[in-house]
Design a protein around this motif. Structure first.
Motif, short mmCIF file in Angstrom:
data_model
loop_
_atom_site.label_atom_id
_atom_site.label_comp_id
_atom_site.label_asym_id
_atom_site.label_seq_id
_atom_site.Cartn_x
_atom_site.Cartn_y
_atom_site.Cartn_z
N GLU A 218 23.12 -18.17 -42.73
CA GLU A 218 22.88 -18.30 -41.30
C GLU A 218 22.25 -19.67 -41.01
O GLU A 218 21.43 -20.16 -41.79
CB GLU A 218 21.91 -17.20 -40.82
CG GLU A 218 22.41 -15.78 -41.04
CD GLU A 218 23.48 -15.38 -40.05
OE1 GLU A 218 23.66 -16.10 -39.04
OE2 GLU A 218 24.13 -14.35 -40.28
N SER A 219 22.63 -20.27 -39.89
CA SER A 219 22.05 -21.55 -39.49
C SER A 219 21.45 -21.38 -38.10
O SER A 219 21.82 -20.48 -37.35
CB SER A 219 23.11 -22.65 -39.47
OG SER A 219 24.05 -22.41 -38.45
N GLY A 220 20.54 -22.28 -37.76
CA GLY A 220 19.89 -22.17 -36.46
C GLY A 220 20.57 -22.94 -35.36
O GLY A 220 20.21 -22.80 -34.19
N ASP A 221 21.54 -23.77 -35.70
CA ASP A 221 22.21 -24.57 -34.69
C ASP A 221 23.58 -24.99 -35.21
O ASP A 221 23.89 -24.83 -36.40
CB ASP A 221 21.38 -25.80 -34.32
CG ASP A 221 21.08 -26.68 -35.52
OD1 ASP A 221 21.99 -27.40 -35.98
OD2 ASP A 221 19.94 -26.64 -36.03
N TYR A 222 24.38 -25.54 -34.31
CA TYR A 222 25.76 -25.88 -34.67
C TYR A 222 25.86 -27.08 -35.60
O TYR A 222 26.76 -27.14 -36.44
CB TYR A 222 26.58 -26.12 -33.40
CG TYR A 222 26.66 -24.89 -32.52
CD1 TYR A 222 27.07 -23.67 -33.04
CD2 TYR A 222 26.31 -24.94 -31.17
CE1 TYR A 222 27.14 -22.53 -32.25
CE2 TYR A 222 26.37 -23.80 -30.37
CZ TYR A 222 26.78 -22.60 -30.91
OH TYR A 222 26.84 -21.48 -30.14
N ALA A 223 24.97 -28.02 -35.48
CA ALA A 223 25.00 -29.18 -36.38
C ALA A 223 24.71 -28.74 -37.82
O ALA A 223 25.38 -29.18 -38.76
CB ALA A 223 23.99 -30.23 -35.92
N THR A 224 23.71 -27.87 -38.00
CA THR A 224 23.40 -27.37 -39.33
C THR A 224 24.55 -26.54 -39.88
O THR A 224 24.90 -26.62 -41.06
CB THR A 224 22.12 -26.53 -39.29
OG1 THR A 224 21.05 -27.32 -38.76
CG2 THR A 224 21.74 -26.04 -40.68
N ALA A 225 25.16 -25.73 -39.00
CA ALA A 225 26.30 -24.93 -39.43
C ALA A 225 27.41 -25.81 -39.97
O ALA A 225 28.02 -25.50 -41.01
CB ALA A 225 26.80 -24.08 -38.27
#
Length: 297
Positions: A218-225
């Motif tokens: 799981e990521s907290g934002d789209y950039a990290t994803a």
């Protein structure tokens, strides 16, 4: 007081009446009423005309100042009525900032530089409370289509933000330009949204395609994803508005059968009327949304 000013400036009741389009008796009656209200004489006769007493001169000076302020107020009100001035308080979610809010506010400022716009990021429920309590004029948010009925709030549809597949560069599916959602059924998935209106369209589309995504990270934002996807940890679905910073080591592909979509709305106070500056901003947001759709197409 403006009639007094006209009498003093004209030098006689008759001349003032002619300039004002009144009858001399009407002007005389107004002067008598004003002197009675002031409790002191305001005019004294000089042959065929009149001149102001000291009290008359004092009130005439104030009448001139009031006349200027009244004219300024009428001009300011006309500007506000036309939407050329005013203040709009906006709450928005992160991915709408660059794709919708920024171009809309820029367009509004080019067209009407006198309109002030206050911008602040806000969580959906908090933003709705601010709109309902008159601390914000409009809130941009993601909302399920079957949940656009809230007491005191009117929802205006702005855009459909479709999800696209994000794959590691060199992935076996990258050769396809359009993916069926079932192509991703057996892949490990990178999650980019918390449970709620942004994740729901993904889960519903996958359910309609006959599978549940296997989220391995799981990521907290789209950039990290995108970073997790680029590292080969899995694949993911990200809304187009979330692809502002495209990672160089991922590829983006359309998905279909079905295509997940999230709906973007502007939340307004109800039944309060939309004031002109806010109406202009809504038009600018619609134009920005249409521009996003055209680029996506």
């Amino acid at each position: 007081m403006q009639v007094l000013r006209a009498v003093v400036t004209s030098g006689s009741v008759t001349a003032a009446a002619r300039n004002l389009g009144y009858t001399p008796s009407a002007v005389s009656q107004q002067m008598a009423a004003l002197e009675k209200e002031a409790g002191i004489g305001l005019l004294e006769r000089t042959g065929r005309g009149v001149r102001p007493t000291e009290a008359g001169r004092l009130l005439t000076e104030y009448a001139a100042v009031l006349g200027r302020h009244l004219a300024e107020a009428e001009t300011a009100l006309a500007e506000l009525r036309a939407g050329r001035t005013g203040r709009v308080v906006v709450r928005y979610f992160a991915t709408a900032g660059a794709r919708l809010v920024a171009p809309a506010v820029a367009a509004l400022r080019r067209e009407q530089p006198g309109v002030q716009v206050e911008l602040r990021l806000g969580e959906a429920e908090d933003s709705l409370v601010e709109v309902r309590e008159r601390r914000a004029d409009v809130a941009l948010l993601i909302r399920p289509r079957d949940k656009v009925s809230v007491d005191g709030i009117r929802f205006v549809h702005l855009a459909e933000d479709r999800y696209v597949a994000v794959l590691p560069r060199g992935h076996r599916l990258a050769a396809k330009q359009v993916l069926d959602l079932t192509d991703l059924a057996d892949e490990p998935w990178v999650g980019s949204d918390q449970p709620g209106p942004c994740l729901d369209p993904v889960l519903e589309a996958c359910g309609a395609a006959g599978f549940s995504p296997d989220f391995v990270v799981e990521s907290g934002d789209y950039a990290t994803a995108q970073g997790f996807v680029a590292a080969g940890l899995g694949v993911g679905l990200i809304p187009e508005m979330g692809l502002g910073n495209h990672h160089p080591d991922v590829v983006v592909r359309e998905v279909r059968n079905p295509e997940p979509v999230r709906a973007v709305y502007a939340a307004l106070r109800e039944p309060a009327p939309v004031h002109p500056a806010l109406h202009r901003l809504l038009d600018a947001l619609r134009s920005a949304a249409a521009g996003c759709s055209a680029r996506g197409a």
